[in-house]
Design a protein around this motif. Structure first.
Motif, PDB file in Angstrom:
ATOM      1  N   GLY A   1       0.792  -1.232   0.000  1.00  0.00           N
ATOM      2  CA  GLY A   1       0.000   0.000   0.000  1.00  0.00           C
ATOM      3  C   GLY A   1       0.820   1.275   0.000  1.00  0.00           C
ATOM      4  O   GLY A   1       0.268   2.361   0.188  1.00  0.00           O
TER       5      GLY A   1
ATOM      6  N   LEU B   1       2.016   2.907  -4.584  1.00  0.00           N
ATOM      7  CA  LEU B   1       0.921   3.252  -5.507  1.00  0.00           C
ATOM      8  C   LEU B   1       1.150   2.724  -6.923  1.00  0.00           C
ATOM      9  O   LEU B   1       0.535   3.194  -7.875  1.00  0.00           O
ATOM     10  CB  LEU B   1       0.684   4.770  -5.549  1.00  0.00           C
ATOM     11  CG  LEU B   1       0.433   5.462  -4.194  1.00  0.00           C
ATOM     12  CD1 LEU B   1       0.115   6.941  -4.394  1.00  0.00           C
ATOM     13  CD2 LEU B   1      -0.707   4.790  -3.431  1.00  0.00           C
TER      14      LEU B   1
ATOM     15  N   VAL C   1      -2.310   0.813  -8.698  1.00  0.00           N
ATOM     16  CA  VAL C   1      -3.670   1.359  -8.579  1.00  0.00           C
ATOM     17  C   VAL C   1      -4.558   1.049  -9.782  1.00  0.00           C
ATOM     18  O   VAL C   1      -4.073   0.885 -10.904  1.00  0.00           O
ATOM     19  CB  VAL C   1      -3.640   2.885  -8.352  1.00  0.00           C
ATOM     20  CG1 VAL C   1      -3.053   3.217  -7.004  1.00  0.00           C
ATOM     21  CG2 VAL C   1      -2.913   3.594  -9.487  1.00  0.00           C
TER      22      VAL C   1
ATOM     23  N   ARG D   1      -5.751   0.939  -4.475  1.00  0.00           N
ATOM     24  CA  ARG D   1      -4.590   0.035  -4.552  1.00  0.00           C
ATOM     25  C   ARG D   1      -5.056  -1.418  -4.639  1.00  0.00           C
ATOM     26  O   ARG D   1      -5.776  -1.886  -3.755  1.00  0.00           O
ATOM     27  CB  ARG D   1      -3.709   0.239  -3.328  1.00  0.00           C
ATOM     28  CG  ARG D   1      -3.075   1.620  -3.270  1.00  0.00           C
ATOM     29  CD  ARG D   1      -2.587   1.959  -1.893  1.00  0.00           C
ATOM     30  NE  ARG D   1      -3.714   2.033  -0.947  1.00  0.00           N
ATOM     31  CZ  ARG D   1      -3.612   2.392   0.318  1.00  0.00           C
ATOM     32  NH1 ARG D   1      -2.447   2.730   0.804  1.00  0.00           N
ATOM     33  NH2 ARG D   1      -4.668   2.425   1.102  1.00  0.00           N
TER      34      ARG D   1
END
Ligand SMILES: Cc1cc2nc3c(=O)[nH]c(=O)nc-3n(C[C@H](O)[C@H](O)[C@H](O)COP(=O)(O)OP(=O)(O)OC[C@H]3O[C@@H](n4cnc5c(N)ncnc54)[C@H](O)[C@@H]3O)c2cc1C
Ligand code: FES
Length: 266
Positions: free
Chosen positions: A228, A231, A234, A248
């Motif tokens: 997390g 990024l 995503v 995410r």
């Protein structure tokens, strides 16, 4: 959060289809807490060029052991496929969210394209453990790349096969079989669970939106940290009719409602 970073050794790493391998290792903590759809992040080798771990879904759990079913794609999976019994790997997991199986679908329809079927096996086991009628639609490029048919049939999943070249099963895509099933209109309250190439998932989402059938998809975006932070993974998700937010895949996913994903820009 019950996540563990375990140094372990490979118990076996066998070819199960063209360019596809099944790896077994002992990771008792991960095995204890793994839920359908969750994945592990594997440090294959700290040698040059392989600094990043690679994500793989937990395919099966058996006591203290887990397995992963993987396809050779690039350097990491190529190196992994050459690793033998006793070779060491570092495994972080279980990671990510899980499939929602609370509503007891009738039937559950699993749609797996290529190695995507790996993400649906623990789910199939959980569904069959609660006696949910379960249909598996498995797609492969050709017969030699077909995965998981025996594993699914063994637990009572009714399997339909599609191959791109027609070497076995339906000549075409799994989405053709899905459309036929939904057209027949004799299913009580189906729920669809899918994993596979991005284009297949987008096609599944389009079909099931038309038939208004609830659908969950496991996304397999490229990952960096899987925690997390970076990024790198995503995907665009609708948070209401107009607004999109990037979520995410490693922490908010990998499982999403298909209708939440903004497929047109993903
Ligand atoms: C949550 C999750 C679960 C996964 N589970 C499985 C699984 O159970 N079995 C399995 O076979 N694979 C799975 N994958 C995909 C797997 O992680 C990649 O195939 C693997 O990381 C490729 O590593 P590599 O070093 O061989 O390829 P790389 O050298 O890293 O990449 C080679 C080429 O493939 C492309 N590529 C790499 N990864 C992906 C990806 N995820 N999507 C699209 N293109 C990609 C790259 O852009 C590059 O062009 C999963 C991915 C995610 C995110
Ligand atoms: S892989 Fe780093 S945020 Fe998801």
């Amino acid at each position: 959060m019950n996540t563990f970073d375990t140094h372990t050794t490979i118990i076996s790493n066998e070819k199960v289809a063209e360019d596809h391998y099944l790896l077994r290792c002992e990771c008792s903590d991960i095995a204890k807490f793994a839920r359908p759809g969750q994945f592990i992040h594997v440090m294959i080798s700290q040698g040059a060029g392989l600094l990043l771990r690679r994500p793989f879904t937990i395919y099966t759990v058996n006591g203290r052991e887990i397995t992963m079913l993987y396809q050779i794609i690039g350097e990491g999976t190529k190196q992994l496929s050459k690793m033998r019994r006793e070779a060491s790997i570092q495994v972080l997991g279980p990671l990510g969210n899980t499939f929602d199986i609370a509503k007891n679908p009738e039937p559950a329809i699993l749609v797996g394209g290529g190695a995507g079927i790996a993400s649906l096996m623990l789910l199939a086991v959980a569904l069959r453990a609660q006696d949910t009628p379960t249909i598996g639609l498995i797609g492969a490029q050709h017969q030699d790349r077909l995965l998981s048919v025996d594993d699914l049939e063994e637990i009572g999943v009714k399997v339909h096969i599609a191959t791109d070249d027609g070497s076995v099963g339906h000549h075409g895509f799994v989405t053709d079989i899905l459309t036929d099933l939904l057209h027949k209109n004799d299913l009580h309250q189906p729920t669809i669970y899918a994993c596979g190439p991005h284009g297949m998932l987008a096609a599944v989402a389009k079909i099931t939106e038309k038939f208004e059938v609830p659908t969950q998809v496991a996304m397999e975006n490229r990952m960096g940290c899987a925690m997390g932070v970076c990024l790198g993974c995503v995907c665009p998700v609708y948070i209401d009719d107009k607004r999109i937010e990037y979520q995410r895949v490693c922490t908010e996913g990998p499982v999403f409602n298909a209708s939440d994903i903004a497929w047109e820009i993903s």
